[in-house]
Design an enzyme around this catalytic site. Structure first.
Site, mmCIF file in Angstrom:
data_model
loop_
_atom_site.group_PDB
_atom_site.id
_atom_site.type_symbol
_atom_site.label_atom_id
_atom_site.label_comp_id
_atom_site.label_asym_id
_atom_site.label_seq_id
_atom_site.Cartn_x
_atom_site.Cartn_y
_atom_site.Cartn_z
ATOM 1 N N ASP A 102 -32.829 -9.269 3.748
ATOM 2 C CA ASP A 102 -31.382 -9.535 3.670
ATOM 3 C C ASP A 102 -30.634 -8.210 3.498
ATOM 4 O OD1 ASP A 102 -29.962 -12.506 2.798
ATOM 5 O OD2 ASP A 102 -28.731 -10.702 2.721
ATOM 6 N N GLY B 111 -38.894 -9.980 19.344
ATOM 7 C CA GLY B 111 -39.814 -8.867 19.641
ATOM 8 C C GLY B 111 -40.957 -8.850 18.633
ATOM 9 N N ASP C 15 -31.184 -4.556 7.478
ATOM 10 C CA ASP C 15 -30.223 -5.184 8.374
ATOM 11 C C ASP C 15 -30.960 -5.643 9.630
ATOM 12 O OD1 ASP C 15 -28.069 -5.554 10.295
ATOM 13 O OD2 ASP C 15 -26.821 -4.615 8.764
ATOM 14 N N ASN D 240 -34.648 -8.681 17.742
ATOM 15 C CA ASN D 240 -35.638 -8.072 16.841
ATOM 16 C C ASN D 240 -36.647 -9.091 16.328
ATOM 17 O OD1 ASN D 240 -34.753 -5.411 17.086
ATOM 18 N ND2 ASN D 240 -33.109 -5.724 15.586
ATOM 19 N N LYS E 276 -23.306 -8.722 16.883
ATOM 20 C CA LYS E 276 -24.523 -7.892 16.866
ATOM 21 C C LYS E 276 -25.599 -8.542 16.012
ATOM 22 C CE LYS E 276 -22.744 -3.176 17.342
ATOM 23 N NZ LYS E 276 -22.442 -1.963 16.563
ATOM 24 N N THR E 277 -25.198 -9.105 14.885
ATOM 25 C CA THR E 277 -26.185 -9.718 13.983
ATOM 26 C C THR E 277 -26.911 -10.855 14.687
ATOM 27 O OG1 THR E 277 -25.002 -9.074 11.993
ATOM 28 C CG2 THR E 277 -26.451 -10.980 11.799
ATOM 29 N N PHE F 168 -24.861 -9.017 2.712
ATOM 30 C CA PHE F 168 -23.445 -9.113 3.093
ATOM 31 C C PHE F 168 -22.810 -10.332 2.413
ATOM 32 C CE2 PHE F 168 -20.263 -10.564 6.443
ATOM 33 C CZ PHE F 168 -19.229 -9.847 5.873
ATOM 34 N N TYR G 221 -18.908 -15.715 16.524
ATOM 35 C CA TYR G 221 -19.950 -16.549 15.925
ATOM 36 C C TYR G 221 -20.529 -17.500 16.971
ATOM 37 C CZ TYR G 221 -22.083 -19.727 12.464
ATOM 38 O OH TYR G 221 -22.952 -20.511 11.731
ATOM 39 N N THR H 154 -23.286 -27.871 6.283
ATOM 40 C CA THR H 154 -24.192 -28.141 5.158
ATOM 41 C C THR H 154 -23.592 -27.555 3.883
ATOM 42 O OG1 THR H 154 -26.054 -28.142 6.664
ATOM 43 C CG2 THR H 154 -26.555 -27.797 4.341
#
Ligand code: NAD
Ligand code: UDP
Length: 308
Positions: free
Chosen positions: A31, A100, A56, A97, A89-90, A34, A143, A173
């Site tokens: 984590d 991969g 990140d 990532n 980007k996140t 953020f 988003y 939720t």
């Protein structure tokens, strides 16, 4: 198993870590804090099977694991709109990532996608075959489109590289460990009522949402991840549908006090209605929610009474 949970210090991630630790697994919780908090996972830090990694997801990482749950991404509109480029980007780099890594170590990888992929739906209730009605250039797009692209990447890695994926579409939720200032409607209304402030209903409050209690959702995650037939996407949510005005009145009735409803402008592109069709989850996972809204609200109100 050794299991990586990205976004593990957040609201849903910390409940997932609890569940997986209880089942005896070894957890790597990744984590960047953020919107996550150490206190969500503080009770796990002494457990020899739990490891916390501050990192990140937009930067690559290498760990040896059997399963990956990718939850890292701010989920409330004020938080994901705070730095919208970072949000995209996140979702996108985080997916690349995780995929991969999953490809390299042959892990099963799970994406926490969202009912937001349906946008402001023209089909009601929404089932998984609906392609959605999403504004690609609005305030929510970072988003919505980020998650849609993450789903695309998951299915392309699956088709092209045989990566073993699971994709869930989560409907609204709620529960303990939501941030008090998160901006999401359930936490906003409860905290406002407990503080004796007026409840901020956006628009006329006729828009609907379907609210799932966190324990039910996590059970759906684990069922999807640990069966062989269905990769998804699978809707997980509670089909009970309420207007925001009904929710405000229910919270007022439960908390008591002097608060009233006050109306504020409706944010741009706010979906007018949302309710999951959960036929697939029922059939493929044997899953359906068990906690009704009234009961889940009681538990969440008790949590906020203690913490704010
Ligand atoms: P949350 O904001 O509490 O949790 C997100 C976690 O991800 C936080 O701990 C945050 O610090 C972490 N994070 C954010 N960006 C990161 C980054 N770049 N690198 C590493 N960590 C990062 O939100 P949540 O409600 O727990 O949501 C978890 C996931 O479920 C999200 O992917 C969200 O999109 C999805 N989801 C949630 C809901 C819901 O109603 N709660 C609905 C649909 C989808
Ligand atoms: N909402 C509201 N008052 C608030 C916060 C949200 O009326 O204080 C409304 C919001 O406009 C939306 C619904 O509640 O129609 C759910 O909002 P939330 O941010 O929780 O989730 P999402 O819009 O992403 O489903």
């Amino acid at each position: 198993m050794r299991i990586l949970v990205t976004g593990g210090a957040g609201f849903l991630g910390s409940h997932l870590c609890d569940r997986l630790i209880t089942e005896g697994h070894e957890i790597l919780c990744l984590d960047n804090f953020f919107t996550g908090r150490r206190q969500n996972i503080a009770h796990l830090l002494q457990d020899p099977k739990f490891e916390l990694i501050r990192h990140d997801v937009i930067d690559p990482f290498k760990v040896e694991v059997d399963q990956i749950y990718n939850l890292a991404c701010p989920a409330s509109p004020p938080h994901y709109q705070y730095n919208p480029i970072k949000t995209t980007k996140t979702s996108v780099m985080g997916a690349i990532n995780c995929l991969g890594l999953a490809k390299r170590v042959r892990a099963r990888v799970f994406l926490a996608s969202t009912s937001e992929v349906y946008g402001d739906p023209t089909v009601h209730p929404q089932d998984e075959s609906y392609w959605g009605n999403v504004n690609p250039i609005g305030r929510r797009s970072c988003y919505d489109e980020g998650k849609r692209c993450a789903e695309t990447l998951f299915f392309d890695y699956h088709r092209e590289n045989g990566v073993d994926i699971r994709v869930v579409r989560i409907f609204n939720t709620y529960g303990p460990r939501m941030l008090a200032d998160d901006g999401r409607v359930v936490s906003n209304f409860i905290v406002q009522a407990l503080k004796g402030e007026n409840l901020t209903v956006y628009g006329d409050g006729s828009q609907t949402r379907s609210f799932c209690y966190v324990d039910d959702l996590i059970d759906g995650f684990v069922r999807l991840m640990n069966q062989e037939k269905t990769v998804g996407p699978v809707n997980i949510g509670n089909p009970g549908e309420f207007t925001m005005l009904e929710l405000a009145e229910l919270v007022l009735k439960k908390v008591g006090g002097k608060s009233k409803v006050t109306n504020l402008p409706l944010p741009a592109d706010d979906p007018k209605q949302r309710r999951p069709d959960i036929s697939l989850a029922k059939e493929a996972l044997g899953w359906e929610p068990k906690v009704p809204l009234e009961e889940g609200l009681n538990r969440t109100i008790a949590y906020f009474r203690q913490t704010i």
